[in-house]
Design a protein around this motif. Structure first.
Motif, PDB file in Angstrom:
ATOM      1  N   LYS A 134       0.088  24.591 -26.402  1.00 15.35           N
ATOM      2  CA  LYS A 134      -0.187  23.935 -25.119  1.00 15.35           C
ATOM      3  C   LYS A 134       1.125  23.550 -24.429  1.00 15.35           C
ATOM      4  CE  LYS A 134      -3.204  20.818 -22.823  1.00 15.35           C
ATOM      5  NZ  LYS A 134      -4.412  20.057 -22.853  1.00 15.35           N
ATOM      6  N   LEU A 135       2.084  23.053 -25.226  1.00 16.48           N
ATOM      7  CA  LEU A 135       3.391  22.717 -24.672  1.00 16.48           C
ATOM      8  C   LEU A 135       4.072  23.953 -24.091  1.00 16.48           C
ATOM      9  CD1 LEU A 135       5.151  20.267 -27.136  1.00 16.48           C
ATOM     10  CD2 LEU A 135       4.877  19.939 -24.709  1.00 16.48           C
ATOM     11  N   GLU A 144       8.983  25.991 -20.442  1.00 18.67           N
ATOM     12  CA  GLU A 144       9.762  27.100 -21.005  1.00 18.67           C
ATOM     13  C   GLU A 144      10.098  26.815 -22.479  1.00 18.67           C
ATOM     14  OE1 GLU A 144      13.908  25.534 -19.123  1.00 18.67           O
ATOM     15  OE2 GLU A 144      12.255  26.205 -17.879  1.00 18.67           O
ATOM     16  N   PRO A 145      10.364  27.862 -23.264  1.00 20.76           N
ATOM     17  CA  PRO A 145      10.598  27.689 -24.709  1.00 20.76           C
ATOM     18  C   PRO A 145      11.744  26.745 -25.074  1.00 20.76           C
ATOM     19  CG  PRO A 145      10.284  29.998 -24.184  1.00 20.76           C
ATOM     20  CD  PRO A 145      10.330  29.260 -22.887  1.00 20.76           C
ATOM     21  N   LYS A 146      12.827  26.765 -24.322  1.00 24.73           N
ATOM     22  CA  LYS A 146      13.958  25.876 -24.651  1.00 24.73           C
ATOM     23  C   LYS A 146      13.582  24.406 -24.463  1.00 24.73           C
ATOM     24  CE  LYS A 146      17.910  28.815 -24.293  1.00 24.73           C
ATOM     25  NZ  LYS A 146      19.311  28.847 -24.073  1.00 24.73           N
ATOM     26  N   ALA A 147      12.784  24.134 -23.439  1.00 28.31           N
ATOM     27  CA  ALA A 147      12.348  22.758 -23.206  1.00 28.31           C
ATOM     28  C   ALA A 147      11.409  22.298 -24.321  1.00 28.31           C
ATOM     29  CB  ALA A 147      11.665  22.639 -21.857  1.00 28.31           C
ATOM     30  N   VAL A 148      10.555  23.190 -24.787  1.00 27.18           N
ATOM     31  CA  VAL A 148       9.651  22.863 -25.891  1.00 27.18           C
ATOM     32  C   VAL A 148      10.463  22.584 -27.151  1.00 27.18           C
ATOM     33  CG1 VAL A 148       7.831  23.753 -27.391  1.00 27.18           C
ATOM     34  CG2 VAL A 148       7.732  24.188 -24.939  1.00 27.18           C
ATOM     35  N   ARG A 170      12.624  19.018 -31.262  1.00 25.92           N
ATOM     36  CA  ARG A 170      13.815  18.483 -31.934  1.00 25.92           C
ATOM     37  C   ARG A 170      13.869  16.960 -31.806  1.00 25.92           C
ATOM     38  NH1 ARG A 170      18.259  21.460 -33.530  1.00 25.92           N
ATOM     39  NH2 ARG A 170      18.095  23.686 -33.174  1.00 25.92           N
ATOM     40  N   ALA A 171      13.599  16.463 -30.605  1.00 23.38           N
ATOM     41  CA  ALA A 171      13.618  15.015 -30.385  1.00 23.38           C
ATOM     42  C   ALA A 171      12.551  14.324 -31.234  1.00 23.38           C
ATOM     43  CB  ALA A 171      13.402  14.705 -28.908  1.00 23.38           C
TER      44      ALA A 171
END
Length: 160
Positions: A22-23, A28-32, A37-38
């Motif tokens: 869903k994310l 975009e993949p880098k933002a996901v 990571r966070a």
């Protein structure tokens, strides 16, 4: 999230694929990856704090060298790892008075698991076991918060 299962040193979370898909639909993949990571960093903090408080102390080098790190495996999966950083400490031996250089990265496993008749002092595994539900809650809440933010952002962009 639907549930979890702890097997040795791995936590298997079910329902995570749905949340991540869903994310990735909204962003975009880098933002996901950045958001995951966070979430993993936030979840590793209580485990790290518990490990530091339970670490056996003779000189304190092991306790000070413990760090949490999120790494990407070769298969693309992200994982949070807690271990000793590759850091050298200068320590004075209490018996002889000589200075020694120690790197806890090379003996952390011996303290945790033991060796040659020496019983281990499992402080890392106990830290993980005592914080499993807390970690999963932190990951779930962090990803849910990110998902709400991204959905809100997508709605604003669609309205324009």
């Amino acid at each position: 999230m639907k549930g979890f299962n702890v097997e040795s040193d791995t936590i298997i979370v079910t329902g995570m694929k749905e949340a991540l898909s869903k994310l990735s639909q909204i962003s975009e993949p880098k933002a996901v990856e950045r958001r995951v990571r966070a979430a993993l960093n936030a979840a590793a903090k209580p485990v790290l704090a518990s490990a530091k408080s339970n670490a056996p102390v003779s000189t304190g080098t092991l306790k000070h060298a413990l760090k949490a790190r999120v790494a990407k495996k070769r298969n693309g999966q992200l994982s949070a790892r807690i271990g000793a950083a590759n850091q050298k400490f200068e320590v004075t031996d209490t018996k002889t008075g000589k200075k020694q250089v120690r790197n806890p990265r090379y003996y952390l496993h011996l303290v945790e698991l033991g060796n040659y008749g020496r019983k281990g002092k499992p402080f890392l595994s106990s830290a993980l076991e005592s914080n499993v539900s807390n970690c999963l809650t932190i990951i779930r809440d962090s990803l849910a918060k990110s998902l709400r933010r991204l959905e809100k952002k997508a709605r604003k962009a669609a309205a324009k």
